[in-house]
Design a protein around this motif. Structure first.
Motif, short mmCIF file in Angstrom:
data_model
loop_
_atom_site.label_atom_id
_atom_site.label_comp_id
_atom_site.label_asym_id
_atom_site.label_seq_id
_atom_site.Cartn_x
_atom_site.Cartn_y
_atom_site.Cartn_z
N SER A 138 0.83 -1.21 0.00
CA SER A 138 0.00 0.00 0.00
C SER A 138 0.86 1.25 0.00
N LEU A 139 0.30 2.30 -0.55
CA LEU A 139 0.87 3.63 -0.50
C LEU A 139 -0.26 4.63 -0.39
N ARG A 140 0.03 5.78 0.22
CA ARG A 140 -0.94 6.87 0.24
C ARG A 140 -0.29 8.10 -0.35
N LEU A 141 -0.91 8.60 -1.41
CA LEU A 141 -0.47 9.83 -2.03
C LEU A 141 -1.25 11.00 -1.45
N SER A 142 -0.57 12.14 -1.35
CA SER A 142 -1.21 13.36 -0.87
C SER A 142 -0.99 14.46 -1.89
N CYS A 143 -1.91 15.41 -1.90
CA CYS A 143 -1.82 16.53 -2.85
C CYS A 143 -2.39 17.76 -2.18
N VAL A 144 -1.67 18.85 -2.29
CA VAL A 144 -2.15 20.13 -1.78
C VAL A 144 -2.22 21.12 -2.94
N ALA A 145 -3.29 21.88 -2.99
CA ALA A 145 -3.46 22.94 -3.98
C ALA A 145 -3.56 24.25 -3.23
N SER A 146 -2.56 25.09 -3.38
CA SER A 146 -2.50 26.33 -2.62
C SER A 146 -2.83 27.52 -3.49
N GLY A 147 -3.16 28.61 -2.86
CA GLY A 147 -3.38 29.85 -3.58
C GLY A 147 -4.82 30.30 -3.63
N GLY A 198 -12.22 -0.67 -5.67
CA GLY A 198 -12.05 -1.64 -4.61
C GLY A 198 -10.63 -1.71 -4.06
N ARG A 199 -9.68 -1.07 -4.74
CA ARG A 199 -8.29 -1.05 -4.26
C ARG A 199 -7.84 0.36 -3.89
N PHE A 200 -8.30 1.36 -4.64
CA PHE A 200 -7.91 2.74 -4.41
C PHE A 200 -9.09 3.52 -3.82
N THR A 201 -8.77 4.48 -2.96
CA THR A 201 -9.79 5.35 -2.38
C THR A 201 -9.31 6.79 -2.42
N ILE A 202 -10.12 7.64 -3.03
CA ILE A 202 -9.81 9.07 -3.04
C ILE A 202 -10.61 9.74 -1.94
N SER A 203 -9.99 10.68 -1.25
CA SER A 203 -10.67 11.40 -0.18
C SER A 203 -10.04 12.79 -0.08
N ARG A 204 -10.68 13.64 0.72
CA ARG A 204 -10.15 14.99 0.91
C ARG A 204 -10.53 15.51 2.28
N ALA A 206 -7.61 20.66 3.48
CA ALA A 206 -6.36 21.16 2.92
C ALA A 206 -5.77 20.28 1.83
N LYS A 207 -6.12 19.00 1.82
CA LYS A 207 -5.46 18.08 0.90
C LYS A 207 -6.44 17.09 0.29
N VAL A 208 -5.98 16.49 -0.79
CA VAL A 208 -6.69 15.35 -1.35
C VAL A 208 -5.72 14.16 -1.27
N TYR A 209 -6.29 12.99 -1.02
CA TYR A 209 -5.48 11.79 -0.81
C TYR A 209 -5.89 10.70 -1.80
N LEU A 210 -4.94 9.83 -2.09
CA LEU A 210 -5.23 8.63 -2.85
C LEU A 210 -4.61 7.45 -2.09
N GLN A 211 -5.47 6.72 -1.41
CA GLN A 211 -5.03 5.53 -0.70
C GLN A 211 -5.02 4.37 -1.67
N MET A 212 -3.87 3.75 -1.84
CA MET A 212 -3.73 2.67 -2.82
C MET A 212 -3.35 1.39 -2.10
N ASN A 213 -4.25 0.42 -2.15
CA ASN A 213 -4.04 -0.88 -1.50
C ASN A 213 -3.93 -1.97 -2.56
#
Length: 125
Positions: free
Chosen positions: A17-26, A66-72, A75-82
């Motif tokens: 598994s990995l979890r990606l994070s993303c921030v969009a500023s401004g 069923g493997r990936f989940t996007i959430s927010r 401040a951030k958006v995430y992609l949980q990858m299992n």
């Protein structure tokens, strides 16, 4: 100017598994619908997942359901990858689009206005 920055990529074994994070500023983050895309070597960029401004509406590429989940959050958006597979290996990019309709989601890359540089995800077999 909106800046989009991803983090969280890396090397993982198949099934991991990995979890990606993303921030969009401004701008207020809540004004933006967000999406994740990926591009593997020699292939075109493809849509992975999208989430509305509220977070209540999501949409996924069939092969990651069923493997990936996007959430927010605020401040951030995430992609949980299992249960990652070697075919998930790619550069993953986060994208943002200012959306007037709170539940709108977008699956076309051309719909997004702002992009991050991408983060490498490598899944070994």
């Amino acid at each position: 100017q909106v800046q989009v920055v991803e983090s969280g990529g890396g090397l993982v074994q198949a099934g991991g598994s990995l979890r990606l994070s993303c921030v969009a500023s401004g701008r207020p983050f809540s004004n933006y619908a967000m999406g994740w895309f990926r591009q593997a070597p020699g292939k075109e960029r493809e849509f992975v997942a999208a989430i509305s401004r509220s977070g209540r509406t999501t949409y996924y590429l069939d092969s990651v359901k069923g493997r990936f989940t996007i959430s927010r959050d605020n401040a951030k958006v995430y992609l949980q990858m299992n249960n990652l597979k070697p075919e998930d290996t790619a550069v993953y990019s986060c994208a943002a689009k200012r959306a007037a309709v709170i539940e709108r989601i977008m699956v076309q890359a051309s719909s997004y206005d702002y992009w991050g540089q991408g983060t490498q995800v490598t899944v070994s077999s």
